[in-house]
Scaffold this active site. Structure first.
Site, mmCIF file in Angstrom:
data_model
loop_
_atom_site.group_PDB
_atom_site.id
_atom_site.type_symbol
_atom_site.label_atom_id
_atom_site.label_comp_id
_atom_site.label_asym_id
_atom_site.label_seq_id
_atom_site.Cartn_x
_atom_site.Cartn_y
_atom_site.Cartn_z
ATOM 1 N N HIS A 156 1.015 -1.337 -0.238
ATOM 2 C CA HIS A 156 0.004 0.022 -0.130
ATOM 3 C C HIS A 156 0.928 0.966 -0.146
ATOM 4 C CE1 HIS A 156 -3.986 -1.936 0.480
ATOM 5 N NE2 HIS A 156 -3.115 -2.977 0.978
ATOM 6 N N ASP A 359 3.342 9.704 -0.961
ATOM 7 C CA ASP A 359 2.036 8.713 -0.494
ATOM 8 C C ASP A 359 1.884 7.553 -1.351
ATOM 9 O OD1 ASP A 359 0.037 8.044 1.175
ATOM 10 O OD2 ASP A 359 -0.790 10.099 1.321
HETATM 11 P P1 ADQ Z 1 -2.786 5.899 4.900
HETATM 12 O O1 ADQ Z 1 -1.442 6.203 5.124
HETATM 13 O O2 ADQ Z 1 -3.608 5.753 6.140
HETATM 14 O O3 ADQ Z 1 -3.061 4.608 3.919
HETATM 15 P P2 ADQ Z 1 -4.834 7.470 3.153
HETATM 16 O O4 ADQ Z 1 -4.877 6.773 1.868
HETATM 17 O O5 ADQ Z 1 -4.966 8.806 2.887
HETATM 18 O O6 ADQ Z 1 -3.571 7.304 4.025
HETATM 19 O O7 ADQ Z 1 -6.067 6.790 3.810
HETATM 20 C C1 ADQ Z 1 -6.409 7.356 5.064
HETATM 21 C C2 ADQ Z 1 -7.827 6.655 5.341
HETATM 22 O O8 ADQ Z 1 -8.158 7.077 6.713
HETATM 23 C C3 ADQ Z 1 -8.855 7.464 4.532
HETATM 24 O O9 ADQ Z 1 -10.056 6.479 4.226
HETATM 25 C C4 ADQ Z 1 -9.141 8.745 5.442
HETATM 26 O O10 ADQ Z 1 -10.585 9.144 5.445
HETATM 27 C C5 ADQ Z 1 -9.035 8.072 6.869
HETATM 28 N N1 ADQ Z 1 -8.930 9.100 7.812
HETATM 29 C C6 ADQ Z 1 -7.772 9.909 7.672
HETATM 30 N N2 ADQ Z 1 -7.747 10.799 8.706
HETATM 31 C C7 ADQ Z 1 -8.871 10.495 9.356
HETATM 32 C C8 ADQ Z 1 -9.719 11.118 10.465
HETATM 33 N N3 ADQ Z 1 -9.021 12.207 11.273
HETATM 34 N N4 ADQ Z 1 -10.890 10.490 10.882
HETATM 35 C C9 ADQ Z 1 -11.637 9.554 10.413
HETATM 36 N N5 ADQ Z 1 -10.769 9.047 9.290
HETATM 37 C C10 ADQ Z 1 -9.711 9.381 8.838
HETATM 38 C C11 ADQ Z 1 -2.116 3.752 3.290
HETATM 39 C C12 ADQ Z 1 -0.841 4.438 2.498
HETATM 40 C C13 ADQ Z 1 -1.791 5.364 1.571
HETATM 41 C C14 ADQ Z 1 -2.631 4.380 0.502
HETATM 42 C C15 ADQ Z 1 -3.740 3.844 1.479
HETATM 43 C C16 ADQ Z 1 -4.613 2.561 0.823
HETATM 44 O O11 ADQ Z 1 -0.327 5.030 3.189
HETATM 45 O O12 ADQ Z 1 -0.680 5.792 0.413
HETATM 46 O O13 ADQ Z 1 -3.615 5.253 -0.220
HETATM 47 O O14 ADQ Z 1 -2.981 3.022 2.657
HETATM 48 O O15 ADQ Z 1 -3.684 1.891 -0.185
#
Ligand code: ADQ
Length: 478
Positions: A156, A359
């Site tokens: 991921h 990311d």
């Molecule tokens: P993450 O680094 O966790 O994931 P991201 O892709 O932005 O990053 O996903 C975060 C998830 O958490 C989103 O669904 C978002 O809505 C939720 N989230 C973030 N902050 C929040 C908050 N304060 N309250 C509730 N929900 C919150 C890892 C990788 C990414 C990749 C994903 C999926 O680092 O690059 O996109 O996996 O493969």
């Protein structure tokens, strides 16, 4: 049809996956459709080592199998090797990696023990899909105890340029472990290029004419499968639109940021970019607020508590410099929110500001687009270093290290005509719908399910597959 066995660091009940968000939703949907097995860490930390998984039937017809880890493993495997070596290096922060702490032995140990606990639960034609950097070595451990099923791995997070990966003292062991998978899925063609370049030049890999790569007597296929979202929770609740005023006055525009509190997410640069925007565009003072929702994450790792302190002090300084009696420029919220709250916050925002320094994909960029009103959508500003930028060229793409560029993109977004906003949104929405979470998991599993004969028939006979060709062009190698 083969049963699906998914392995991931955390396992949640499929019914609660929507709240866990992102990938958990895609995993849960796939498992429910195929009555699969979900195996991983239970989330608990115990004094004694456990060798057998605890099995639980979920209401949706899936099986959940979980194990705790020990206190020592939590330190050395989870916080240690996974989050203080692999995470920083793969995000190009070699300077933050704790190579000398001796964490690798515990990483291997946990991968071995989890493989041993998984083996008795497997059936011969199960397709095994392993997720993420906590389990790079799982297939190697499974193979060493005789498991011959097809095993796929999806990373991921980004795969770094070869020079960064070579800095990991155990890089060859990790490369050999990766080669034990049949299929490796990465988020972008850039990641595919980086991995192939490293395997060829750092691990004596040999690229085959059918696009696969031979490493340490194993042949593995590597391809990009950009992860998507489940759009429904974000696009459906139109009824919650505009229930979240940006601040007391209705004329105030909201800029929204939603990130885990992580040093890779570029939060200090985002705050400084917003501050520069207020400095250069006085007319917007009192009229714009940055709502930053930052959920705390991995707080016992030092680099994470540092970023939290830095952000508290930066937001305080910016609010102190520009704030007024009836206006606080940065609305900094340090907690997690429900999907419904997030959907409403996204929809109420004129600008989505997604500026990670690095990311894998970034699902927030896709969630923001999904939540917009198509008749009056907001504008997405997106870092060129998020995997999502490879697909979402209609966003305003910025260099997240350049705070002037962030400031000017905010200005451009706020000034953009309705026609242009609608046109950009229409294209972005079409892309994220076509590549949603369901499409992502089906594409990966279909590719994994092909047996070797079919696999050869489906790939071009001469030259490399399209992903590999694109990746090599990107590296200037073809
Ligand atoms: P993450 O680094 O966790 O994931 P991201 O892709 O932005 O990053 O996903 C975060 C998830 O958490 C989103 O669904 C978002 O809505 C939720 N989230 C973030 N902050 C929040 C908050 N304060 N309250 C509730 N929900 C919150 C890892 C990788 C990414 C990749 C994903 C999926 O680092 O690059 O996109 O996996 O493969």
């Amino acid at each position: 049809m083969s049963r699906i066995v998914i392995v991931s660091n955390r396992v949640v009940s499929p019914g609660q996956a929507a709240q866990a968000g992102g990938v958990a939703v895609a995993i849960a949907d796939t498992l429910i459709k195929r009555n699969g097995l979900w195996f991983g860490w239970s989330g608990s930390v115990e004094a004694e080592v456990t060798h057998e998984a605890q099995i639980e039937d979920s209401d949706d017809g899936c099986i959940l199998a979980t194990l705790p880890i020990t206190t020592e493993e939590y330190q050395g495997y989870y916080l240690g090797y996974a989050n203080s070596v692999i995470w920083p290096v793969f995000h190009n922060r070699v300077d933050l990696a704790q190579f000398e702490a001796g964490y690798y032995a515990l990483y291997q140990e946990v991968n071995r023990r989890f493989a041993e606990a998984l083996k008795p639960l497997l059936m011969p034609d199960d397709l095994i899909w392993v997720h993420d950097y906590h389990f790079v070595a799982l297939a190697k451990s499974l193979r060493s105890i005789g498991v011959q099923n097809r095993i796929g791995f999806f990373l991921h997070i980004p795969f770094p340029p070869a020079q960064s990966f070579l800095a990991v003292p155990e890089h060859i062991e990790l490369a050999r472990a990766l080669a034990q998978y049949d299929l490796i899925g990465l988020q972008t063609t850039t990641d595919v290029g980086n991995m192939i370049n490293y395997l060829e030049h750092g691990a004596h890999g040999r690229l085959l004419p059918d696009g696969r790569i031979r490493v340490a007597e194993r042949v593995v296929e590597i391809a990009s499968f950009p992860v998507g979202i489940d759009l429904e929770p974000f696009s459906a609740p139109a009824h919650v639109a505009r229930t979240v005023p940006a601040q007391a006055a209705e004329s105030i525009h909201r800029i929204i940021g939603v990130d885990r509190l992580d040093y890779t997410k570029g939060l200090p640069q985002k705050f400084r970019g917003f501050s520069r925007f207020l400095q250069h565009h006085e007319g917007y003072r009192n009229r714009v607020v940055l709502t930053q929702i930052a959920a705390p994450s991995r707080e016992s790792v030092e680099a994470y508590s540092d970023i939290r302190k830095e952000l508290e002090s930066l937001s305080g300084a910016i609010n102190g410099s520009y704030g007024a009696l009836d206006w606080v420029p940065i609305n900094y919220i340090n907690r997690s929110m429900t999907r419904l709250e997030l959907a409403a916050a996204y929809r109420s925002a004129s600008v989505g500001l997604v500026t990670p320094l690095r990311d894998g994909m970034n699902l927030v960029a896709k969630e923001y687009v999904a939540a917009q009103d198509p008749a009056d959508p907001g504008v997405l500003i997106l870092s060129r270093f998020a995997g999502a930028a490879e697909q979402m060229a209609e966003a305003l793409i910025v260099n997240p290290y350049n705070i002037d560029e962030i400031a000017e993109a905010i200005h451009t977004a706020l000034e953009m005509t309705l026609d242009e906003r609608c046109e950009r949104h229409k294209r972005l929405f079409a892309k994220i719908s076509a590549g949603d979470a369901d499409h992502w998991s089906s594409a990966f599993l279909e590719r994994l399910a092909r047996n070797d004969e079919n696999h050869h028939a489906a790939l071009p006979e001469v030259g490399h597959g399209p992903d590999i060709r694109r990746a090599l062009r990107h590296l200037g190698a073809a």
